[in-house]
Design a protein around this motif. Structure first.
Motif, short mmCIF file in Angstrom:
data_model
loop_
_atom_site.label_atom_id
_atom_site.label_comp_id
_atom_site.label_asym_id
_atom_site.label_seq_id
_atom_site.Cartn_x
_atom_site.Cartn_y
_atom_site.Cartn_z
N LEU A 43 -10.82 12.44 15.61
CA LEU A 43 -10.17 11.27 16.24
C LEU A 43 -9.97 11.80 17.83
O LEU A 43 -9.13 12.87 17.83
CB LEU A 43 -9.09 10.60 15.83
CG LEU A 43 -8.79 9.20 16.52
CD1 LEU A 43 -9.39 8.17 16.34
CD2 LEU A 43 -7.41 8.66 16.15
N VAL A 44 -10.02 11.17 18.81
CA VAL A 44 -10.16 11.63 20.07
C VAL A 44 -9.69 10.38 20.81
O VAL A 44 -10.13 9.02 20.55
CB VAL A 44 -11.40 11.62 21.29
CG1 VAL A 44 -11.39 12.25 22.56
CG2 VAL A 44 -12.23 12.96 20.63
N VAL A 50 -7.19 15.65 15.33
CA VAL A 50 -6.91 15.11 16.09
C VAL A 50 -6.88 15.52 18.23
O VAL A 50 -6.67 16.70 18.22
CB VAL A 50 -5.35 13.84 16.08
CG1 VAL A 50 -4.66 13.61 17.54
CG2 VAL A 50 -5.56 12.89 14.68
N SER A 51 -7.47 14.83 18.49
CA SER A 51 -6.94 15.33 20.14
C SER A 51 -6.75 14.22 20.98
O SER A 51 -7.50 13.23 21.27
CB SER A 51 -8.14 15.53 20.86
OG SER A 51 -9.11 16.35 21.96
N LEU A 52 -6.14 14.39 21.40
CA LEU A 52 -5.35 13.65 22.43
C LEU A 52 -5.32 14.32 24.07
O LEU A 52 -5.03 14.63 24.83
CB LEU A 52 -3.67 13.73 21.86
CG LEU A 52 -2.83 12.22 22.90
CD1 LEU A 52 -3.03 11.21 22.96
CD2 LEU A 52 -1.42 12.59 22.60
N GLU A 83 -17.62 16.35 25.21
CA GLU A 83 -18.01 17.12 24.20
C GLU A 83 -17.76 16.55 23.49
O GLU A 83 -17.57 16.08 21.67
CB GLU A 83 -18.06 18.26 24.77
CG GLU A 83 -18.31 19.81 23.26
CD GLU A 83 -18.37 20.51 23.93
OE1 GLU A 83 -18.18 21.55 22.80
OE2 GLU A 83 -17.57 21.32 24.60
N GLU A 84 -16.14 15.97 22.94
CA GLU A 84 -15.48 16.29 21.65
C GLU A 84 -15.75 13.79 21.47
O GLU A 84 -15.78 14.21 20.37
CB GLU A 84 -14.27 15.97 22.10
CG GLU A 84 -13.51 17.37 22.13
CD GLU A 84 -11.94 17.33 22.49
OE1 GLU A 84 -10.75 16.23 22.28
OE2 GLU A 84 -11.61 18.21 23.52
N ALA A 87 -13.49 7.37 18.96
CA ALA A 87 -12.88 8.15 20.24
C ALA A 87 -12.69 6.20 20.45
O ALA A 87 -12.98 5.56 20.07
CB ALA A 87 -13.71 8.19 21.23
N LEU A 88 -10.89 6.71 20.78
CA LEU A 88 -10.29 5.24 21.19
C LEU A 88 -9.51 5.36 22.59
O LEU A 88 -9.22 6.53 23.08
CB LEU A 88 -9.25 4.99 20.29
CG LEU A 88 -9.48 4.90 18.49
CD1 LEU A 88 -8.17 4.91 17.68
CD2 LEU A 88 -10.15 3.74 18.07
N VAL A 89 -9.57 3.90 23.35
CA VAL A 89 -9.22 4.18 24.51
C VAL A 89 -8.00 3.41 24.10
O VAL A 89 -8.29 2.73 24.91
CB VAL A 89 -9.94 4.44 25.70
CG1 VAL A 89 -9.43 4.59 27.11
CG2 VAL A 89 -11.26 5.17 25.68
#
Length: 118
Positions: free
Chosen positions: A4-5, A35-37, A106-107, A115-117
């Motif tokens: 999850l980004v 997770v990547s924040l 890349e992520e 990916a969520l914004v």
């Protein structure tokens, strides 16, 4: 579980929206997700020592959520956002890095990533 980004684009200027993104990232991490924040725009300040918090009733403190993700996942401040705010590597909280759009893409495009914004 797929990676999850989460990109948070606001901070103290829109604490409710920022806290939603931080909460989702921390919750996903506790559920076992990779997770990547990403902290962009005014959210960049959430990765800076001494500037990481805002208060929101009935919500976990932003600083605690960022620290949780940094401890078990990845937290990145956008390169351009950092430069515009004169934030350098030495200003960041432990476990937080600065990286640019290529690393985000890349992520976000990794196999099975979501990916969520906010």
């Amino acid at each position: 579980m797929r990676p999850l980004v989460v990109k948070v684009t606001c901070g103290a200027d829109e604490p409710e929206r920022a806290n939603q993104g931080l909460t989702v990232a921390a919750t996903a991490l506790s559920a076992g997700a990779d997770v990547s924040l990403w902290l962009t725009g005014e959210a960049a300040w959430l990765g800076v020592a001494g500037r990481e918090g805002f208060s929101l009733p009935h919500a976990a403190p932003a600083a605690d959520l960022v620290a949780a993700v940094a401890a078990g996942g990845r937290v990145t401040v956008c390169t351009q956002c950092a430069a515009r705010r004169e934030i350098g590597e030495a200003d960041l909280l432990p476990g937080v890095r600065i990286a640019g759009a290529a690393a985000f893409v890349e992520e976000a495009l990794a196999a099975d990533a979501q990916a969520l914004v906010y």
